[in-house]
Design an enzyme around this catalytic site. Structure first.
Site, PDB file in Angstrom:
ATOM      1  N   GLU A  20      -1.305  17.629 -16.946  1.00  0.00           N
ATOM      2  CA  GLU A  20      -1.283  16.911 -18.232  1.00  0.00           C
ATOM      3  C   GLU A  20      -1.320  17.829 -19.456  1.00  0.00           C
ATOM      4  O   GLU A  20      -2.117  17.629 -20.371  1.00  0.00           O
ATOM      5  CB  GLU A  20      -2.444  15.906 -18.293  1.00  0.00           C
ATOM      6  CG  GLU A  20      -2.426  14.905 -17.156  1.00  0.00           C
ATOM      7  CD  GLU A  20      -3.617  13.966 -17.149  1.00  0.00           C
ATOM      8  OE1 GLU A  20      -4.377  13.934 -18.124  1.00  0.00           O
ATOM      9  OE2 GLU A  20      -3.786  13.253 -16.148  1.00  0.00           O
ATOM     10  N   GLU A  36      -0.236  10.266  -7.683  1.00  0.00           N
ATOM     11  CA  GLU A  36      -1.442   9.457  -7.945  1.00  0.00           C
ATOM     12  C   GLU A  36      -1.065   7.986  -8.052  1.00  0.00           C
ATOM     13  O   GLU A  36      -1.406   7.309  -9.023  1.00  0.00           O
ATOM     14  CB  GLU A  36      -2.119   9.917  -9.252  1.00  0.00           C
ATOM     15  CG  GLU A  36      -2.503  11.377  -9.248  1.00  0.00           C
ATOM     16  CD  GLU A  36      -3.194  11.847 -10.533  1.00  0.00           C
ATOM     17  OE1 GLU A  36      -3.678  10.991 -11.309  1.00  0.00           O
ATOM     18  OE2 GLU A  36      -3.246  13.067 -10.753  1.00  0.00           O
TER      19      GLU A  36
HETATM   20  O1  9MR Z   1      -9.807   9.044 -10.373  1.00  0.00           O
HETATM   21  C1  9MR Z   1     -10.476  10.175 -10.900  1.00  0.00           C
HETATM   22  C2  9MR Z   1     -11.895   9.801 -11.264  1.00  0.00           C
HETATM   23  O2  9MR Z   1     -12.623   9.440 -10.114  1.00  0.00           O
HETATM   24  C3  9MR Z   1     -12.567  10.980 -11.964  1.00  0.00           C
HETATM   25  O3  9MR Z   1     -13.840  10.565 -12.437  1.00  0.00           O
HETATM   26  C4  9MR Z   1     -11.721  11.461 -13.109  1.00  0.00           C
HETATM   27  C5  9MR Z   1     -12.326  12.698 -13.755  1.00  0.00           C
HETATM   28  O4  9MR Z   1     -12.397  13.745 -12.843  1.00  0.00           O
HETATM   29  O5  9MR Z   1     -10.404  11.774 -12.683  1.00  0.00           O
HETATM   30  C6  9MR Z   1      -9.733  10.687 -12.107  1.00  0.00           C
HETATM   31  O6  9MR Z   1      -8.458  11.094 -11.672  1.00  0.00           O
HETATM   32  C7  9MR Z   1      -7.534  11.474 -12.690  1.00  0.00           C
HETATM   33  C8  9MR Z   1      -6.676  12.582 -12.128  1.00  0.00           C
HETATM   34  O7  9MR Z   1      -7.514  13.668 -11.759  1.00  0.00           O
HETATM   35  C9  9MR Z   1      -5.647  13.056 -13.135  1.00  0.00           C
HETATM   36  N1  9MR Z   1      -4.840  11.958 -13.582  1.00  0.00           N
HETATM   37  C10 9MR Z   1      -5.562  10.811 -14.080  1.00  0.00           C
HETATM   38  C11 9MR Z   1      -6.589  10.339 -13.049  1.00  0.00           C
HETATM   39  C12 9MR Z   1      -7.341   9.133 -13.579  1.00  0.00           C
HETATM   40  O8  9MR Z   1      -8.101   9.490 -14.678  1.00  0.00           O
END
Ligand code: 9MR
Length: 445
Positions: free
Chosen positions: A250, A357
């Site tokens: 990102e 994802e």
């Molecule tokens: O789903 C993830 C959540 O459990 C975590 O708390 C969060 C922070 O680490 O990240 C979420 O996953 C993200 C992913 O790493 C990157 N793309 C967006 C996802 C949703 O926020």
């Protein structure tokens, strides 16, 4: 004898009257047909049957997924049939269908038969990972969700895992000079022990940067040295076990397509991206290196900006193997053609494409308080579509299709949007939803 003749005469008159009755202008009497249970039920078809009625010249059948016939299966609204049965095909597996029939004679229609319910069968009992023949099917793990049913389903259905949050910088490197490998090691060991591919996520992400890096007190040169050490330390530690890394996650803003003004960008300029890829490659010459981002499939300028950035890396001989489309989407967005067009741009660049994802919001407008059967089927159709689109790209460009969460009540989306949704393949009891079967069907196409 005379009495018998009279009776015969009466019968004759009655017969003539009846015979003339069907030919004159008065409408024929048409009873509603007696609908019978469906036969020859498969995962995509069944045969609807009914008992014929006197005076019927033909029949009309309605087939619907709604028991009140508020909508119809394509081509099956008042479909005319001359026989007393009809094969209904091109249906979805494991889905309830309703049908009713009426008799027709000219302009005259009988009442509807009673409604018959039938359910198409469950597709062959093929695990997702076997249905996907040329790429990994992934899901996320958390270190406290790697036992019991989670473990059982991961082993049965999936061939790859991604750490949902415990292989990010704030967890692995919480304090300066002090790595904490407790949870990342547990996940890596789990992947190795269970023979699952492991996708590393994510070395650099502005949203999981520990405070000490956000507030880094050293010089820019010290910052860069620290970052090189971090990338190389992590990649080296898991060399041979982590098969691919999201090196940078990102880095591009929504809308403007500008570089995100993260601490990495502020300290090192846009070059931090190329440097992180090079460091990762120096630490592991075999690991696949990905750039990962969201909202790349709706034909907006973010995709263009990301592709320009990737083209710059390729031109500069920066080692990059692929692009991750996060695929946090909705049942009604984006369009299939936009997803296909975006995927094609990655294929054109001879890069691997990871749908990294995937989750699909069933309730993006918060108009439902429970998952209706109609919405469940719309969700199923979108999961099927995504599986079809991914399956259709050339094998060389495929890597994995990763679902972002095991069961509905574990999805990050619920907290993030603050309302109920059902974005995953399993409900909160681990039961396979319509979405699961749609996804499976899409993989088997
Ligand atoms: O789903 C993830 C959540 O459990 C975590 O708390 C969060 C922070 O680490 O990240 C979420 O996953 C993200 C992913 O790493 C990157 N793309 C967006 C996802 C949703 O926020």
């Amino acid at each position: 004898m005379k009495q018998l003749n009279n009776i015969l005469l009466l019968i004759l008159i009655a017969m003539v009257t009846l015979a003339c009755g069907s030919g004159d202008a008065t409408a024929p009497t048409l009873d509603a047909p007696l609908a019978l249970n469906a036969t020859d039920i498969t995962q995509n078809s069944f045969t609807a049957k009914w008992v014929g009625v006197a005076n019927a010249k033909s029949y009309q059948i309605d087939v619907s997924t709604a028991n009140n016939f508020s909508s119809f299966v394509d081509g099956f609204e008042a479909k005319s049939v001359s026989d007393v049965k009809l094969e209904v095909s091109s249906l979805d597996a494991n889905t309830d269908y309703f049908y009713r029939v009426r008799a027709v004679n000219g302009e005259t229609l009988s009442a509807n038969s009673m409604t018959i319910t039938t359910r198409t069968t469950i597709p062959e009992d093929v695990p997702l990972k076997e249905a996907a023949q040329s790429f990994f099917i992934g899901n996320v793990v958390q270190s406290n969700r790697m036992t019991g049913t989670h473990k059982e389903i991961l082993n049965r259905e999936y061939s790859s895992i991604t750490a949902e949050y415990e292989m990010k910088m704030n967890i692995m490197y919480p304090y300066e000079g002090a790595y904490d490998w407790t949870r990342s090691d547990a996940i890596v060991d789990f992947a190795v022990t269970n023979n699952l591919n492991l996708h590393g996520h994510a070395l650099i992400w502005h949203n999981s940067t520990p405070d000490w890096i956000e507030n880094y007190t050293g010089t820019d040169a010290e910052f860069e040295a620290m970052l090189e050490d971090y990338v190389k330390t992590v990649v080296t530690r898991y060399k041979g076990k982590v098969k691919s890394w999201d090196v940078v996650n990102e880095a591009i803003e929504d809308g403007s397509g500008d570089y995100r003004n993260s601490v990495f960008y502020q300290r090192m300029g846009a070059d931090y991206i190329a440097k992180c890829f090079k460091w990762a490659r120096e630490a592991d010459e075999d690991v696949l290196l990905f750039y990962n981002d969201y909202n790349l499939c709706d034909n907006g300028n973010k995709l263009t900006a990301v592709l320009n950035m990737i083209d710059g890396l390729t031109t500069g001989n920066v080692p990059i193997n692929g692009l991750g489309f996060q695929m946090h989407i909705s049942y009604n967005w984006p369009d299939r053609s936009d997803i296909e067009a975006a995927a094609q741009k990655v294929v054109d660049r001879k890069l691997k494409l990871h749908f990294s994802e995937l989750d699909i919001r069933a309730n993006p407008n918060n108009d439902l308080t429970s998952l209706s059967s109609a919405r469940s089927l719309e969700l199923k159709a979108k999961y099927k579509e995504i599986a079809e689109v991914y399956t259709a790209i050339p094998n060389d460009n495929k890597y994995a299709l990763t679902i972002w969460g095991m069961k509905d009540n574990e999805s990050w989306l619920l907290d993030f949007w603050g309302h109920i949704d059902w974005p995953l393949l399993y409900d909160s009891n681990f039961d396979e939803k319509d979405a699961y079967y749609g996804f499976l069907e899409g993989l088997m196409k």
